[in-house]
Design a protein around this motif. Structure first.
Motif, mmCIF file in Angstrom:
data_model
loop_
_atom_site.group_PDB
_atom_site.id
_atom_site.type_symbol
_atom_site.label_atom_id
_atom_site.label_comp_id
_atom_site.label_asym_id
_atom_site.label_seq_id
_atom_site.Cartn_x
_atom_site.Cartn_y
_atom_site.Cartn_z
ATOM 1 N N HIS A 139 39.958 -0.314 -3.626
ATOM 2 C CA HIS A 139 40.273 0.867 -3.734
ATOM 3 C C HIS A 139 40.277 1.418 -5.445
ATOM 4 C CE1 HIS A 139 42.599 0.161 -0.081
ATOM 5 N NE2 HIS A 139 42.941 1.276 0.106
ATOM 6 N N ASP A 140 40.294 2.570 -5.583
ATOM 7 C CA ASP A 140 40.105 3.388 -6.736
ATOM 8 C C ASP A 140 41.080 2.327 -7.669
ATOM 9 O OD1 ASP A 140 38.069 4.693 -6.223
ATOM 10 O OD2 ASP A 140 39.241 6.656 -5.937
ATOM 11 N N GLY A 141 40.740 1.910 -8.966
ATOM 12 C CA GLY A 141 41.609 1.292 -9.833
ATOM 13 C C GLY A 141 42.053 -0.015 -9.791
ATOM 14 N N TYR A 142 41.123 -0.613 -8.806
ATOM 15 C CA TYR A 142 41.392 -2.098 -8.556
ATOM 16 C C TYR A 142 40.250 -2.873 -8.944
ATOM 17 C CZ TYR A 142 45.851 -1.418 -6.367
ATOM 18 O OH TYR A 142 47.404 -1.037 -6.186
ATOM 19 N N ASP A 143 40.149 -3.890 -9.551
ATOM 20 C CA ASP A 143 39.030 -4.633 -9.849
ATOM 21 C C ASP A 143 38.990 -5.859 -8.926
ATOM 22 O OD1 ASP A 143 41.142 -6.416 -10.596
ATOM 23 O OD2 ASP A 143 40.408 -6.613 -12.898
#
Length: 155
Positions: A139-143
């Motif tokens: 998901h966006d914002g997760y590494d």
């Protein structure tokens, strides 16, 4: 049990689908990060899905549902939900069969879905339904990976 029916945007069962999905996905709360998009789902969003894709249900009130969205190379399955008191009765299998038939009709060679990394029981259930992991996504914002992308060929 009833046959699966496709909902129109103004079907009176649309709010019941939201209730079914919220109940069926409740066990994920506190287990997955980021939290489920179910928290943001509304009857208006489900009605929109009926317009831009498909929403299929089994039963009145709905005991199982699935959202179908045609993409360039696959039919995407989302929000596959079965009421907790109806699980293990083949309803998910029936909806995946329906999705396979719809993909065939639409000329799409595969079914695709995403399942959260943390929900290993879902990975196993989808594997029993013929899906295989093809990649991981985040998901966006997760590494880190937050979901598995699974596919099943359409015969």
């Amino acid at each position: 049990m009833d046959d699966a029916t496709r909902l129109a945007p103004d079907d009176p069962r649309v709010p019941m689908v939201l209730d079914l999905i919220q109940r069926s996905f409740a066990y994920m709360e506190g287990r997955i990060d980021p939290p489920s998009s179910v928290q943001r789902l509304t009857p208006a969003a489900i009605a929109k899905q009926c317009e831009v894709g498909e929403v299929w249900v089994i039963g009145t009130p709905p005991k199982a549902c699935v959202f179908l969205s045609p993409k360039a190379d696959c039919l995407y399955l989302g929000k596959l939900a079965v009421d907790t008191d109806m699980q293990r009765q083949g309803l998910a299998r029936r909806l995946v069969k329906l999705a396979t038939d719809r993909a065939h009709t639409l000329g799409l060679p595969t079914l695709e879905l995403k399942t959260r990394i943390e929900l290993t029981e879902n990975h196993e259930a989808f594997e029993r339904l013929g899906f295989s992991v093809i990649s991981q996504g985040c998901h966006d914002g997760y590494d880190r990976p937050t979901n598995l992308i699974m596919r099943r060929p359409v015969p």
